[in-house]
Design an enzyme around this catalytic site. Structure first.
Site, PDB file in Angstrom:
ATOM      1  N   LYS A  32       2.971  51.982  37.986  1.00 37.54           N
ATOM      2  CA  LYS A  32       3.611  52.776  36.917  1.00 37.54           C
ATOM      3  C   LYS A  32       5.061  52.314  36.763  1.00 37.54           C
ATOM      4  CE  LYS A  32       5.019  57.269  37.474  1.00 37.54           C
ATOM      5  NZ  LYS A  32       6.353  57.480  36.907  1.00 37.54           N
ATOM      6  N   ASP A  59       5.279  54.657  31.632  1.00 42.71           N
ATOM      7  CA  ASP A  59       5.562  56.098  31.624  1.00 42.71           C
ATOM      8  C   ASP A  59       6.899  56.363  30.933  1.00 42.71           C
ATOM      9  OD1 ASP A  59       5.752  58.793  32.330  1.00 42.71           O
ATOM     10  OD2 ASP A  59       6.338  58.381  34.401  1.00 42.71           O
ATOM     11  N   LYS A  61       7.123  58.630  28.178  1.00 42.66           N
ATOM     12  CA  LYS A  61       7.092  60.022  27.674  1.00 42.66           C
ATOM     13  C   LYS A  61       7.756  60.185  26.304  1.00 42.66           C
ATOM     14  CE  LYS A  61       7.118  62.173  32.301  1.00 42.66           C
ATOM     15  NZ  LYS A  61       7.475  61.081  33.202  1.00 42.66           N
ATOM     16  N   ASP A  64       9.361  62.760  19.686  1.00 48.36           N
ATOM     17  CA  ASP A  64      10.267  62.759  18.530  1.00 48.36           C
ATOM     18  C   ASP A  64       9.431  63.155  17.317  1.00 48.36           C
ATOM     19  OD1 ASP A  64      12.396  62.121  16.695  1.00 48.36           O
ATOM     20  OD2 ASP A  64      13.195  60.736  18.177  1.00 48.36           O
ATOM     21  N   THR A 116       6.527  69.325  35.617  1.00 44.96           N
ATOM     22  CA  THR A 116       6.457  70.120  36.860  1.00 44.96           C
ATOM     23  C   THR A 116       7.824  70.676  37.259  1.00 44.96           C
ATOM     24  OG1 THR A 116       6.405  67.988  37.966  1.00 44.96           O
ATOM     25  CG2 THR A 116       4.357  69.218  37.936  1.00 44.96           C
ATOM     26  N   ARG A 208       6.659  57.663  46.742  1.00 46.44           N
ATOM     27  CA  ARG A 208       7.271  57.500  48.061  1.00 46.44           C
ATOM     28  C   ARG A 208       6.319  57.367  49.235  1.00 46.44           C
ATOM     29  NH1 ARG A 208      11.184  62.256  46.402  1.00 46.44           N
ATOM     30  NH2 ARG A 208       9.316  62.623  45.158  1.00 46.44           N
TER      31      ARG A 208
HETATM   32  O1  C5P Z   1       7.385  59.750  45.118  1.00 35.18           O
HETATM   33  P1  C5P Z   1       6.346  60.585  44.424  1.00 35.18           P
HETATM   34  O2  C5P Z   1       4.936  60.315  44.901  1.00 35.18           O
HETATM   35  O3  C5P Z   1       6.688  62.059  44.401  1.00 35.18           O
HETATM   36  O4  C5P Z   1       6.402  60.054  42.911  1.00 35.18           O
HETATM   37  C1  C5P Z   1       5.623  60.608  41.898  1.00 35.18           C
HETATM   38  C2  C5P Z   1       5.838  59.870  40.608  1.00 35.18           C
HETATM   39  O5  C5P Z   1       5.180  60.606  39.577  1.00 35.18           O
HETATM   40  C3  C5P Z   1       7.289  59.750  40.167  1.00 35.18           C
HETATM   41  O6  C5P Z   1       7.413  58.527  39.433  1.00 35.18           O
HETATM   42  C4  C5P Z   1       7.493  60.946  39.256  1.00 35.18           C
HETATM   43  O7  C5P Z   1       8.485  60.730  38.279  1.00 35.18           O
HETATM   44  C5  C5P Z   1       6.111  61.043  38.591  1.00 35.18           C
HETATM   45  N1  C5P Z   1       5.788  62.364  38.054  1.00 35.18           N
HETATM   46  C6  C5P Z   1       5.752  63.520  38.817  1.00 35.18           C
HETATM   47  N2  C5P Z   1       5.418  64.716  38.252  1.00 35.18           N
HETATM   48  C7  C5P Z   1       5.138  64.790  36.952  1.00 35.18           C
HETATM   49  C8  C5P Z   1       5.163  63.644  36.162  1.00 35.18           C
HETATM   50  C9  C5P Z   1       5.499  62.431  36.747  1.00 35.18           C
HETATM   51  O8  C5P Z   1       5.987  63.456  40.008  1.00 35.18           O
HETATM   52  N3  C5P Z   1       4.779  65.947  36.435  1.00 35.18           N
END
Ligand code: C5P
Length: 229
Positions: A32, A59, A61, A64, A116, A208
C-alpha cells in the site's frame, strides 16, 4: 486477482527507505502506497514498484466534487494499480464518477466509510451526523455498493455485517491487524490475522507488525500463513 491477500503498508517517508525494505523480499507482494510516500515521490514511485512486479493499493482517499474526483481518477487510472480508494462520504454521484473513470482498467475501487479516528462523539458533535457509528459505516457501505464500487475499508470486526448486507463478493479491506502479544500502537480495536480470516476479511492491511519487525520477511510469511493459509 486472489480475493484474499496480505497488503503491507509502506508507511515510509521516501524512496530510499522504501526500496531498502522491498529489497528484503525475493517474491512479489501486495503493498500500500499512502499519501506521505506519494506526495514525497510522485507517480514515479508507483511505476517503479509496479516494475518490480509488486501489486499496489494506492491509498489516496479522494474526496471532492464529482467532476474533480472523476478527472483526478482518470489521471490515476493510467497508473494501472490493483486497488485505489475514495471517501464514501463524497456521496453517490462522486462515487459513480470515480468508478466511471476507472472503466477499462482492472483497478478495484474501494471506499473509506467512517475513518477509525472518528469516534461517536465526533460523528455527532463535529460532523453533525446523528447516528450510531456502526450504522453510519454500514449506510456508507451500502451507498458504495449501490454506486458500483468493489468494496470498503473497515475494521475486521465489521466484515461480517458488511458481507451480510452488501453480499459476500463486496470486498472488505481491513487494517488494525496485530499478532497476538504485539503492541497496539495508536490502533484501538485490533485483531490477529487469523481472527481477521475467521471474520471473513478479504484483504488485511498490515504496517508496523511487519515493517517494524526484526525480520520483516519472517513476519510477513507468518502473517500470510495465518491469513491466507
Ligand atoms: O502500522 P499499522 O498496521 O497500524 O498500519 C495500518 C495502515 O492502515 C496504515 O497505513 C494506516 O494509515 C492504514 N489505515 C488504518 N485505519 C484506517 C484506514 C487506513 O490503520 N481506517
Amino acid at each position: 486477482m486472489s480475493k484474499n491477500d496480505v497488503i503491507i503498508a509502506l508507511d515510509f517517508s521516501d524512496k530510499k527507505e522504501t526500496y531498502n525494505f522491498l529489497e528484503k523480499f525475493d517474491k512479489e507482494i501486495f503493498v500500500k502506497i499512502g499519501m506521505e510516500l506519494f506526495y514525497a515521490e510522485g507517480p514515479s514511485i508507483v511505476k517503479d514498484i509496479k516494475a518490480m512486479g509488486h501489486k499496489i493499493f494506492l491509498d489516496l482517499k479522494l474526496h471532492d466534487i464529482p467532476n474533480t474526483v472523476g478527472s483526478a481518477m482518470k489521471v490515476l487510472s493510467k497508473l494501472n494499480v490493483d486497488m485505489c480508494n475514495v471517501h464514501a462520504s463524497g456521496t453517490s454521484k462522486m462515487l459513480v464518477e470515480a468508478k466511471k473513470a476507472l472503466e477499462g482498467t482492472n483497478t478495484l475501487l474501494i471506499a473509506v466509510t467512517v475513518l477509525t479516528s472518528i469516534n461517536q462523539e465526533l460523528l455527532n458533535d463535529e460532523l453533525m451526523i446523528n447516528k450510531n457509528l456502526a450504522d453510519a459505516a454500514l449506510q456508507l457501505a451500502l451507498i458504495s455498493k449501490k454506486s458500483g464500487l468493489d468494496g470498503v475499508v473497515c475494521s475486521p470486526l465489521e466484515s461480517p455485517i458488511i458481507h451480510e448486507n452488501c453480499g459476500k463478493d463486496f470486498l472488505t479491506v481491513t487494517p488494525g491487524i496485530r499478532f497476538a502479544g504485539d503492541s497496539k500502537g495508536d490502533q484501538s480495536r485490533v485483531t490477529t490475522p487469523e481472527k481477521a480470516r475467521e471474520l471473513g476479511s478479504n484483504y488485511i492491511v498490515v504496517g508496523r507488525s511487519i515493517t517494524g519487525a526484526q525480520d520483516p520477511v519472517a513476519a510477513y510469511n507468518k502473517c500470510y500463513k495465518e491469513f491466507v493459509g
